[in-house]
Design an enzyme around this catalytic site. Structure first.
Site, PDB file in Angstrom:
ATOM      1  N   LYS A  83       0.755  -1.006  -0.005  1.00  0.00           N
ATOM      2  CA  LYS A  83       0.080   0.055   0.174  1.00  0.00           C
ATOM      3  C   LYS A  83       0.867   1.071   0.128  1.00  0.00           C
ATOM      4  CE  LYS A  83      -4.364   0.777   2.277  1.00  0.00           C
ATOM      5  NZ  LYS A  83      -5.293   0.673   3.404  1.00  0.00           N
TER       6      LYS A  83
HETATM    7  O1  G3P Z   1      -9.601   1.845   4.266  1.00  0.00           O
HETATM    8  C1  G3P Z   1      -9.068   3.073   4.814  1.00  0.00           C
HETATM    9  C2  G3P Z   1      -9.847   3.242   6.139  1.00  0.00           C
HETATM   10  O2  G3P Z   1      -9.042   2.194   7.290  1.00  0.00           O
HETATM   11  C3  G3P Z   1      -9.744   4.585   6.775  1.00  0.00           C
HETATM   12  O3  G3P Z   1     -10.965   4.575   7.258  1.00  0.00           O
HETATM   13  O4  G3P Z   1     -12.615   5.495   8.809  1.00  0.00           O
HETATM   14  O5  G3P Z   1     -10.363   6.065   9.170  1.00  0.00           O
HETATM   15  O6  G3P Z   1     -11.383   6.920   7.522  1.00  0.00           O
HETATM   16  P1  G3P Z   1     -11.426   5.725   8.341  1.00  0.00           P
END
Ligand code: G3P
Length: 219
Positions: A83
């Site tokens: 990633k």
């Molecule tokens: O896949 C990306 C994710 O882990 C981020 O999610 O909820 O932190 O924006 P969030």
């Protein structure tokens, strides 16, 4: 649509895998920090549980450092996907890694033009973060339809992973658009399963079944 689980928790992955739902896993440094364990060990354990792609994120900000990290990460297991953040140095690293045959997931994508550049650099996957766009009053899901159209216009093979998924509506809309993959936190996977009418329907069926005299007499 494939379902990936967005977590570094081995426990959550085991539970979701039992449901037969998990096509892959995505992690990031924040999710790794929640585990408070050696990240390489965590990744090895995850890769042993899941045969699909497991995304592991680099932390370098220079392309050379990202490529070095990628080379170490792919040694951990054959299903590791590297990633890489969507910055200039990241695109350089993706170009190098894709030429080497290393699979990449370009992350922290917030615009369709960023997604176009990632595909041109040879990204295997692109991760647009829809929840974080919603957080700043943009319709995150619109980005998914835009990227899908752009990729179709030019026959890019880069697969769209809908990321930063926060609720079942995000998942439903991603599937309606025809996104390749949604990466979903475990709690949202649980929310996808549940429906109050299913629960009340089960209760009623069981209550009615108990009323059959032959069932009661048999006891
Ligand atoms: O896949 C990306 C994710 O882990 C981020 O999610 O909820 O932190 O924006 P969030």
């Amino acid at each position: 649509m494939k379902i990936f689980i967005d977590t570094a928790s081995v426990k959550a992955i085991k539970e979701a895998a039992c449901l037969g739902l998990i096509d892959g896993v995505t992690t990031n440094p924040t999710l790794m920090a929640k585990e408070a364990r050696n990240p390489e060990q965590v990744l090895k354990e995850i890769c042993a549980l899941v045969s699909g792609p497991v995304s592991a994120e680099v932390v370098s900000l220079e392309s050379a450092g990202m490529v070095n990290e990628a080379h170490e990460l792919v040694k951990l297991a054959k299903n590791i996907v590297v990633k890489i953040p969507l910055i200039k140095e990241g695109l350089k690293a993706v170009k190098i890694l894709s030429a080497e045959g290393v699979k990449t997931n370009v992350t922290l994508c917030f615009s369709s033009t960023q997604a176009l550049l990632a595909a041109k650099a040879g990204a295997t996957y692109i991760s647009p973060f829809i929840g974080r766009l919603d957080d700043i009053a943009h319709e995150g899901i619109n980005l998914i339809s835009d990227i899908k159209k752009i990729y179709a216009n030019y026959n890019f093979n880069t697969q769209i992973i809908v990321a930063s998924v926060r609720n079942p509506v995000h998942v439903a809309k991603a599937a309606l658009i025809g996104a390749d993959i949604a990466t979903i936190p475990y709690l949202v996977i649980e929310q996808l399963i549940k429906h109050p009418l299913t629960d009340s329907g089960i209760s009623r069926f069981l209550e009615d079944y108990k009323k059959i005299p032959q069932v009661n007499n048999a006891k």
